[in-house]
Structure formats: C-alpha cells, structure tokens
Design a protein around this motif. Structure first.
Motif, PDB file in Angstrom:
ATOM      1  N   LEU A  62       0.877  -1.132   0.177  1.00  0.00           N
ATOM      2  CA  LEU A  62       0.056   0.347  -0.128  1.00  0.00           C
ATOM      3  C   LEU A  62       0.729   1.261  -0.067  1.00  0.00           C
ATOM      4  CD1 LEU A  62      -3.079   1.139   0.134  1.00  0.00           C
ATOM      5  CD2 LEU A  62      -2.496   1.098   2.688  1.00  0.00           C
ATOM      6  N   PRO A  63       0.613   2.232  -0.871  1.00  0.00           N
ATOM      7  CA  PRO A  63       1.417   3.553  -0.511  1.00  0.00           C
ATOM      8  C   PRO A  63       1.359   4.161   0.579  1.00  0.00           C
ATOM      9  CG  PRO A  63      -0.154   3.264  -2.751  1.00  0.00           C
ATOM     10  CD  PRO A  63      -0.376   2.050  -1.831  1.00  0.00           C
ATOM     11  N   HIS A  64       2.132   4.795   0.933  1.00  0.00           N
ATOM     12  CA  HIS A  64       2.206   5.788   2.139  1.00  0.00           C
ATOM     13  C   HIS A  64       2.454   7.237   1.659  1.00  0.00           C
ATOM     14  CE1 HIS A  64       3.498   7.100   6.290  1.00  0.00           C
ATOM     15  NE2 HIS A  64       3.116   5.899   6.739  1.00  0.00           N
ATOM     16  N   PRO A  65       1.849   8.000   2.444  1.00  0.00           N
ATOM     17  CA  PRO A  65       2.203   9.533   2.157  1.00  0.00           C
ATOM     18  C   PRO A  65       3.560  10.001   2.133  1.00  0.00           C
ATOM     19  CG  PRO A  65       0.195   9.145   3.574  1.00  0.00           C
ATOM     20  CD  PRO A  65       0.787   8.082   3.670  1.00  0.00           C
ATOM     21  N   LYS A  66       4.469   9.180   3.176  1.00  0.00           N
ATOM     22  CA  LYS A  66       5.832   9.929   3.316  1.00  0.00           C
ATOM     23  C   LYS A  66       6.712   8.947   2.462  1.00  0.00           C
ATOM     24  CE  LYS A  66       5.042  11.990   7.746  1.00  0.00           C
ATOM     25  NZ  LYS A  66       5.120  11.975   9.168  1.00  0.00           N
TER      26      LYS A  66
ATOM     27  N   TRP B 258       9.051  -1.027   4.576  1.00  0.00           N
ATOM     28  CA  TRP B 258       8.299  -0.403   5.661  1.00  0.00           C
ATOM     29  C   TRP B 258       7.194  -1.238   6.067  1.00  0.00           C
ATOM     30  CZ3 TRP B 258       7.886   3.089   9.269  1.00  0.00           C
ATOM     31  CH2 TRP B 258       6.507   3.443   9.828  1.00  0.00           C
ATOM     32  N   TRP B 259       6.681  -1.949   5.136  1.00  0.00           N
ATOM     33  CA  TRP B 259       5.149  -2.758   5.797  1.00  0.00           C
ATOM     34  C   TRP B 259       5.961  -4.110   6.262  1.00  0.00           C
ATOM     35  CZ3 TRP B 259       1.273  -0.405   6.874  1.00  0.00           C
ATOM     36  CH2 TRP B 259       0.745   0.668   5.961  1.00  0.00           C
ATOM     37  N   ALA B 260       6.929  -4.575   5.745  1.00  0.00           N
ATOM     38  CA  ALA B 260       7.804  -5.608   6.594  1.00  0.00           C
ATOM     39  C   ALA B 260       8.130  -5.166   7.910  1.00  0.00           C
ATOM     40  CB  ALA B 260       8.895  -6.079   5.695  1.00  0.00           C
ATOM     41  N   ASP B 261       8.582  -4.054   8.227  1.00  0.00           N
ATOM     42  CA  ASP B 261       8.810  -3.554   9.462  1.00  0.00           C
ATOM     43  C   ASP B 261       7.552  -3.660  10.268  1.00  0.00           C
ATOM     44  OD1 ASP B 261      10.904  -2.760  11.392  1.00  0.00           O
ATOM     45  OD2 ASP B 261       9.952  -0.928  11.461  1.00  0.00           O
ATOM     46  N   VAL B 262       6.559  -3.073   9.814  1.00  0.00           N
ATOM     47  CA  VAL B 262       5.237  -2.954  10.561  1.00  0.00           C
ATOM     48  C   VAL B 262       4.973  -4.490  11.011  1.00  0.00           C
ATOM     49  CG1 VAL B 262       3.042  -2.708  10.481  1.00  0.00           C
ATOM     50  CG2 VAL B 262       4.530  -1.028   9.765  1.00  0.00           C
ATOM     51  N   LYS B 263       5.161  -5.408  10.160  1.00  0.00           N
ATOM     52  CA  LYS B 263       4.569  -6.894  10.334  1.00  0.00           C
ATOM     53  C   LYS B 263       5.641  -7.503  11.415  1.00  0.00           C
ATOM     54  CE  LYS B 263       3.765 -11.125   8.210  1.00  0.00           C
ATOM     55  NZ  LYS B 263       3.468 -11.944   6.889  1.00  0.00           N
ATOM     56  N   LYS B 264       6.746  -7.184  11.356  1.00  0.00           N
ATOM     57  CA  LYS B 264       7.763  -7.789  12.087  1.00  0.00           C
ATOM     58  C   LYS B 264       7.736  -7.304  13.635  1.00  0.00           C
ATOM     59  CE  LYS B 264      11.248  -9.280   8.748  1.00  0.00           C
ATOM     60  NZ  LYS B 264      12.567  -8.980   8.291  1.00  0.00           N
TER      61      LYS B 264
END
Length: 525
Positions: free
Chosen positions: A265-269, A281-287
C-alpha cells in the motif's frame, strides 16, 4: 525593423475589467478544485501528498455526495492519510458544495474529534471565501460552530454530544480506541448502542450520508457489526466498502487501486514508485506487530480469538503461582529471530518433581543478537539454570557463539562472577512446520504437563491469538516450544492428529485426553 510587442486582449480593458476577469479566472480555478476532497486538499495545501489510495478514497466520497450510496466504509492501516482526507478535508469540501448542511465528526475521544473540528474550522477561515463559505459571527467555538448559510460542524466523542443536532454528513473516525476496548464486549456494545440510539436518529431525510473510517480490531467491531447487519453494496446491502490492506491479497477480491497480490500500500511519506522502500516499511510493521495485530490492523482482516490454537480459558487454568514444586532441571530457551526487529524469545522455566514443565520467566523483546544473548545469560545466572536450549534447525552455531561471547563479557563486567560456570548449551530438534512445532506443546498444556508460574500477559496473548494458518509464529511461542521440547523430549515424538476438547487440564496430569474433532481444531475449547 523592430518587432512590436504583442498586444494582449487585457491591454484593451480598463483596470476594473481586468480585475473582474482575473477574479473570475481565480473563481473558476477554485471551483475546479471541488472535483473531489483530495484534489481540493492538494490544491490548497502544499504539504498534502496525493497517493493512489487517497484518490480512490476521494472518488468514493464523490459517490457518497452524489447519492450513489449513503454509507461508506474505509478500511486501511493506521497513518496512511485516511483521517486527514476523510475527517478533515471531506467535511470542508462537503460544506463548500452544501453550505447549508450540518456535519458531525465523531471519534472515540473528544480530543481527537476536536482536533478534526479545529482543522475544518481553519480551512473555512483560510479558504472558505473562495467558495462563499464563512463562519457565522460569534460562532467560532472549536467544538460547535455554524456557517452563515445555516450549516455547521459539531465534533464530539462517540456516545455524547449529538442531542439536538441535525446531521446531513456523519463522519465516524476510529470508533475504537485500542485493542483493549475492542476486545471488551461491553465497550463494543456501547459503540453499537450509540450508533443505533443516537447517531442514526440525528440523520436528516434530505441528505443523510455516513462515512466511517477505521483500522480493524475485532470481528464484531464497528465495521464488523455494520457489515453483518447492513451488508455490502455489491451483495445487495447498504455499505460501499473501500478495503485497502497493507499488502494486497487475492482473498479480499479485486484490489481498489489495482495492485497485484503481494504489492504494498502506498504511504504519504514514501514515494509511490519506491516499491522497495514501501515493502521494507510494511515488512517492518509486520515484524514489530503480533500476528493477530498484523492481520487486523494492517490487513483489515481480524481473526476471532476462538480460531487460535490455545484458548484463554486454558491459559487461565494452567496459571499456578502457589503449588509447591521442587525444580529438577532449570533451563532457559531462546528463539533468536533476526535483525533486531523481530521479538526474540527468551523464556525461563524448569522441570518439576511433578513431571511438569513450569514456565517461570518471559524476558522476550525486540532485540539484536548482542542483546538477547546477554539477556539469556543474565536470566540463566539469575535462575541458576543448568542448560540454555537453542533450536537445532535455526542458527545453532550462531547462538552458541553469541551466548559464549555474552557470558564472558558479563563476567568481565562483573555482572556474573568470574568463577561461575556457563550453562550447557544444548540444541533441540524442533519440527520445521510452525503448526507441527506448536501443536504438541498445546497438547501438553491440555494434558496438564505445562503450567505457568503466575500470569504472563505477553506470552499468553501470543498463544491465545496465534492462528494455526499463520506462516510465522511469534518468538515467545517458539521459545516456549523449545523449552518444553528440551525438558520433556517425548513431546516431540509425533504430530497431533486430533485436537482434544476439554476446557481445563486433565486432572492428575499426564492422563491421555480423548481425541475428538478434526485436525487443527482449537485446543482448549
């Protein structure tokens, strides 16, 4: 021969006419921004970052304003711009089109709702003149204000503040504060009751649009109950749903922004074209999320706790801080994880003279190898452990080196006496599959071969929320499995074919449970 400068059409007009022309052009440009809320935000605020998912959400709001549907539900992970677009710019955009309408912005707290209300008021003050929209004199309170055309905005927490206020546009922004509230049936019922008894009763017959935005928490949260009761638009129900998971998944159907399965998913930043950064980024969120939180908050797919391998009833039943038992073998177990971002499991316990494994300590956290090895050594010294168990399958040599290095460093620092012998480092063969590894340990809990020496909130939460269908299991679960396999090796002899059903451990311990139900059924219920 010199060229004469071109004569523009404006050169033939007087100053007043030029001003009128420029004002008309400015007005036309301003009106052009009203195509949708995101276009308006992008045109007026240089800090607003347009992204594909925000455009999709914005177009869905246009459908709501046009009356193509009267209920819109937006489900995304946190911090991707949905609240700014939907709860701030959209009400301002709506009032520019319908200055006589009244908008209500609600959230789980007055503070959050008030912040949205202040933003809308600021937009009216800064940009409203371009759209013939102005605050009524003497009506500038942040929580409740009116426009000169008879419209207005009220910003209140869910459960309060709508009495006597008619509503044409209702924005429900994050109706649940956190998991604790979403897990509480009483708090969920409070939100559902507010919706039925207060929110719906304030909507007006000329326009009664509702847009709700949230991250998911629970199958019966606000979004879950609304879809259960009213249904989705495509199924003949009432709610238009824009579901944007962090990672596109075919199980959710066609992706609203056209992503292929596995796309982020895109991210504003983060630049939309920087796929590598988005995936990271999303991998870090998941981990850094529990398995259950990842599915609920990031993927918008909350799983019922009843689908977990072990029930909370069983975990409560095996808590025991009072029974006298003599340790026969004390151990620490490690699930190392990697990169310092995952939760590294560090669990302490012992085999008692009652032939049970007693889990006594949970020192797990997101740690680097230098950190978890030191923490494991300190726990081993604190509990006088005879052995530190590591998994044979994953990083055995690395673990051995990290522990040996940490033990020596702690002795050099004086935190462990120099003459204290380091515990034996023993590698345990654990099954490769996450379910095959965890299910026999859950069986040991049911058969009263494993007990917890008191409440261990984080460890219990992981056991009670991890789904057998999840490919990854958290560090605390893996470390506790390694501990039990090390202390009672017979638990590792074979996979469980049928999951037992009793709510509590079998009295007397080690009595065989009656097998019932199909493979994979939840243990402990």
């Amino acid at each position: 021969m010199s060229r004469q400068p071109a004569v523009s059409e404006l050169d033939h007009l007087d100053d007043a006419a030029v001003f009128q022309r420029l004002q008309a052009a400015k007005k036309a440009a301003a009106r052009d921004l009203l195509r949708d809320p995101a276009t308006l935000a992008r045109g007026l605020d240089a800090t607003y970052r347009m992204r594909p998912h925000l455009r999709v959400i914005s177009h869905a709001l246009v459908g709501l304003e046009r009356g193509e549907y009267d209920r819109l539900l937006v489900l995304t992970p946190a911090q991707v711009g949905k609240s700014t677009t939907v709860a701030e710019w959209a009400p301002f955009w709506w009032l520019c089109l319908h200055p006589e309408d009244r908008a209500a912005v609600t959230s789980y707290s007055d503070d959050l709702a008030l912040r949205r209300g202040k933003a809308i008021r600021r937009y009216i003050q800064d940009y409203g003149a371009e759209y013939d929209l102005a605050l009524l004199a003497g009506s500038e309170a942040a929580q409740d204000y009116e426009t000169e055309q008879g419209g207005g905005v009220r910003s209140v927490s869910i459960g309060a503040g709508l009495t006597g206020f008619s509503v044409n546009l209702l924005v429900v922004d994050d109706p649940h504060k956190d998991r604790q509230e979403a897990e509480s049936a009483k708090m969920r019922d409070r939100v559902h009751d507010w919706w039925s008894s207060a929110a719906l009763k304030r909507l007006q017959p000329d326009r009664n649009a509702v847009v709700a935005i949230q991250t998911r928490w629970h199958p019966d949260d606000f979004a879950g109950r609304r879809l259960e009761e009213d249904g989705r638009l495509e199924d003949g129900g009432r709610w238009k749903v824009v579901h944007l998971p962090a990672i596109a998944d075919a199980k959710f159907g066609t992706d609203p922004i056209g992503r292929a399965p596995g796309d982020p998913l895109p991210h504003p930043k983060i630049r939309t074209k920087n796929r590598k950064a988005l995936l990271a980024w999303w991998a870090d969120v998941k981990k850094t999320s529990s398995v259950r939180d990842w599915h609920a908050l990031s993927q918008g797919d909350p799983q019922p706790a009843e689908g977990a391998l072990v029930s909370r009833d069983l975990l409560r039943a095996i808590r025991d801080g009072v029974t006298k038992v003599e340790p026969q073998k004390i151990a620490v177990s490690i699930d190392p994880s990697g990169g310092g971002r995952d939760v590294a499991g560090v669990i302490g316990g012992f085999l008692g003279d009652d032939d049970r494994v007693w889990i006594t300590h949970d020192r797990s956290a997101a740690m680097s190898s230098a950190e978890w090895s030191r923490r494991a050594c300190l726990l081993a010294h604190e509990t006088n452990a005879a052995v530190i168990y590591v998994e044979w399958n994953f990083g055995r040599d690395m673990c051995t080196l990290a522990i040996s290095t940490a033990w020596k460093a702690l002795q050099d620092e004086g935190r462990i006496p120099a003459k204290t012998l380091m515990p034996l480092i023993d590698a345990v063969h654990a099954k490769q599959g996450k379910l095959l590894r965890a299910e026999p340990i859950a069986q040991q809990m049911v058969e009263d071969r494993v007990r917890l020496r008191g409440m261990m909130t984080d460890l219990e939460n992981e056991w009670a929320t991890w789904m057998p269908t999840d490919a990854d299991s958290p560090g605390r679960i893996d470390a506790s499995c390694v501990l039990v396999y090390g202390l009672i090796p017979e638990a590792n002899k074979g996979a469980i074919v049928h999951a037992p059903l009793p709510q509590a451990p079998v009295p007397g311990g080690r009595q065989p449970s009656q097998a019932a139900g199909a493979y994979g059924r939840r243990i402990g219920k």
